[in-house]
Design an enzyme around this catalytic site. Structure first.
Site, PDB file in Angstrom:
ATOM      1  N   GLU A  81       0.854  -1.190   0.000  1.00 15.24           N
ATOM      2  CA  GLU A  81       0.000   0.000   0.000  1.00 15.24           C
ATOM      3  C   GLU A  81       0.889   1.238   0.000  1.00 15.24           C
ATOM      4  OE1 GLU A  81      -2.079   0.708   3.822  1.00 15.24           O
ATOM      5  OE2 GLU A  81      -1.335  -1.251   4.404  1.00 15.24           O
ATOM      6  N   CYS A 113      -3.311  -3.841   4.732  1.00 16.66           N
ATOM      7  CA  CYS A 113      -2.357  -4.863   5.195  1.00 16.66           C
ATOM      8  C   CYS A 113      -2.748  -6.278   4.805  1.00 16.66           C
ATOM      9  CB  CYS A 113      -2.193  -4.784   6.704  1.00 16.66           C
ATOM     10  SG  CYS A 113      -1.538  -3.222   7.251  1.00 16.66           S
ATOM     11  N   THR A 154       3.689   3.712  15.698  1.00 11.93           N
ATOM     12  CA  THR A 154       3.355   2.456  15.016  1.00 11.93           C
ATOM     13  C   THR A 154       3.820   2.479  13.553  1.00 11.93           C
ATOM     14  OG1 THR A 154       1.098   3.150  14.402  1.00 11.93           O
ATOM     15  CG2 THR A 154       1.356   2.107  16.533  1.00 11.93           C
ATOM     16  N   SER A 203     -10.061   1.757  14.643  1.00 13.37           N
ATOM     17  CA  SER A 203      -9.344   0.703  13.904  1.00 13.37           C
ATOM     18  C   SER A 203      -9.031  -0.478  14.833  1.00 13.37           C
ATOM     19  CB  SER A 203      -8.077   1.252  13.240  1.00 13.37           C
ATOM     20  OG  SER A 203      -7.059   1.510  14.176  1.00 13.37           O
ATOM     21  N   HIS A 235      -1.577 -10.380  12.362  1.00  9.63           N
ATOM     22  CA  HIS A 235      -1.092  -9.118  11.790  1.00  9.63           C
ATOM     23  C   HIS A 235      -0.797  -8.215  12.990  1.00  9.63           C
ATOM     24  CE1 HIS A 235      -0.787  -5.279   9.950  1.00  9.63           C
ATOM     25  NE2 HIS A 235      -1.932  -4.843  10.451  1.00  9.63           N
ATOM     26  N   LYS A 244      -4.726  -7.951  22.166  1.00 10.32           N
ATOM     27  CA  LYS A 244      -6.008  -7.330  22.521  1.00 10.32           C
ATOM     28  C   LYS A 244      -7.165  -8.150  21.938  1.00 10.32           C
ATOM     29  CE  LYS A 244      -5.997  -2.542  22.062  1.00 10.32           C
ATOM     30  NZ  LYS A 244      -5.896  -1.696  23.257  1.00 10.32           N
ATOM     31  N   ASN A 277       5.442  -1.525  12.354  1.00 10.60           N
ATOM     32  CA  ASN A 277       4.448  -2.012  11.396  1.00 10.60           C
ATOM     33  C   ASN A 277       5.048  -2.003   9.995  1.00 10.60           C
ATOM     34  OD1 ASN A 277       2.113  -2.848  10.171  1.00 10.60           O
ATOM     35  ND2 ASN A 277       0.869  -1.078  10.747  1.00 10.60           N
ATOM     36  N   SER A 310      -7.091  -2.952   6.825  1.00 11.71           N
ATOM     37  CA  SER A 310      -8.114  -1.933   7.066  1.00 11.71           C
ATOM     38  C   SER A 310      -8.969  -1.695   5.833  1.00 11.71           C
ATOM     39  CB  SER A 310      -7.446  -0.620   7.470  1.00 11.71           C
ATOM     40  OG  SER A 310      -7.013  -0.711   8.799  1.00 11.71           O
TER      41      SER A 310
END
Ligand code: HMG
Length: 359
Positions: A81, A113, A154, A203, A235, A244, A277, A310
């Protein structure tokens, strides 16, 4: 006869510069523990001005290809991307740089991603039909949010290259996968913007929702439980994110299982913690980290993968480690790549960052 397909080789490239997250935290007036614990990042890769996504992709691919691959590769698929051209793909530059045989298809996939996962699955489908051929799949990205933004800690940069073949020597991928798509505005980058627009907390929520959706769908299709897996790779936009999403499921497990998955998760996030990232390559960087930092994996172990891009698309897929998989690893090379990087001061990083913006 069933054809087994999957990842035969996997290579990595990260740029030679990085900054320490504690230094960035001091410069931004933030508690360092917010970055190192709250986000879970220790270092962030910084690409020099003369290194773009093509250069990183070529380095990652060149580190694994041999002369047989060059002749057998029918397609180069690049997930990115961060491409600098709306028309010509990164893959066509790569095809030339790697000197691949000319009767070959070269193209790029974009879905945030998720791009490289789409490429990997498409490559597997092709090889299932033509088992004597191979495909090169490369993920290459530079994650930039802007100086002083919430997304800045990030950021990162790097590339992962994979050779997909029949009877792979590293990981056989299952046919069955589960997918979920929903049109959400969590992270996007319109043509007129230099950086992505991101609703950070939203997000995070979408990532968690998509993991839960694809896992539910995967279970319905396969009747698998987490206990069928030795590890789950996520990811990782930052290393706390996967945890999380996984946490509610971990809480339902026995203590022994929770400890096992937590230990594998730590191993699968070591490299990401030191790179940041890398967008579409992040899931595969986590897989490399697991393979190269875990001493308990054995042939036959099943690994689950959660890919998220995303916008958004999620996929849960799985594979099985092959007998002798450890001979396919580049542990010394990858550790040297990460250890021999040069640390930049925050001022030097900012200078490079601003020159990219101005160029
Ligand atoms: P933020 O809003 O500055 O941070 O940005 P926060 O306030 O949410 O704090 C982060 C964590 O640090 C929290 O922990 C705090 O409690 C903790 P949590 O509640 O999440 O467990 N914290 C501390 N911990 C220890 N010591 C302290 C301290 N202070 C706070 N002193 C955010 C965070 C991730 C939102 C931001 O960096 C961002 O917007 N990043 C970019 C977006 C992103 O990465 N989203 C992830 C999901 S979307 C995705 O994965 C797709 C993506 O890769 C793009 C693509 O697909 O192409 C991004």
């Amino acid at each position: 006869m069933t054809v087994t397909v999957g990842i035969d080789k996997i290579g990595l490239y990260v740029p030679q510069y990085y900054i320490e997250m504690t230094e960035l935290a001091h410069a931004r007036g933030v508690e360092p523990s917010k970055y190192t614990i709250g986000i879970g990042q220790d270092k962030m890769a910084v690409p020099p001005l003369d290194q773009d996504v093509v250069a990183m992709a070529a380095n990652a691919a060149a580190s694994i290809l041999d002369e047989h691959d060059l002749l057998a590769i029918d397609q180069v698929i690049v997930g990115t991307e961060s491409a600098f051209d709306y028309s010509k793909s990164v893959a066509s530059y790569l095809h030339e740089l790697l000197d691949l045989q000319p009767y070959c298809k070269a193209y790029e996939i974009k879905q945030a991603c998720y791009g490289a996962t789409a490429g990997l699955q498409s490559a597997c489908d092709y090889v299932r039909l033509r088992p004597d051929r191979k495909i090169l799949v490369v993920a290459t990205d530079i994650a930039r949010y802007g100086l002083g933004t919430p997304g800045e800690p990030t950021q990162g940069a790097g590339a992962v290259a994979m050779v997909v073949s029949e009877s792979p020597r590293l990981l056989v991928l299952d046919n069955e996968t589960s997918l979920f798509t929903d049109d959400v505005m969590d992270f996007w980058r319109p043509n007129y913007e230099a950086y992505p627009l991101v609703d950070g907390q939203f997000s995070n929520e979408q990532y968690i929702r998509f993991f839960s959706e694809v896992w539910k769908n995967y279970q319905e299709k396969t009747h698998c439980e987490f206990s069928d897996f030795e590890a789950i790779c996520f990811h990782l936009p930052y290393t706390k994110m996967g945890m999380k999403a996984f946490k509610p499921f971990l809480e339902e497990m026995s203590e022994e299982e929770r400890e096992r998955f937590t230990a594998r998760y730590q191993e699968a996030s070591i490299y990401n913690r030191h790179v940041g990232n890398i967008y579409t390559g992040s899931l595969f960087l986590s897989f490399i980290s697991l393979l190269e930092n875990s001493s308990v994996l054995v042939a036959g172990d099943r690994i689950g993968f959660f890919s998220y891009g995303s916008g958004a698309v999620g996929e849960f897929f799985a594979g099985e480690l092959v007998e002798g998989f450890e001979n396919q690893l580049y542990i010394a090379e990858h550790k040297a790549l990460l250890e021999n990087r040069k640390m930049l001061t925050v001022e030097e990083y900012e200078e490079i960052f601003m020159e990219v913006v101005d160029s």
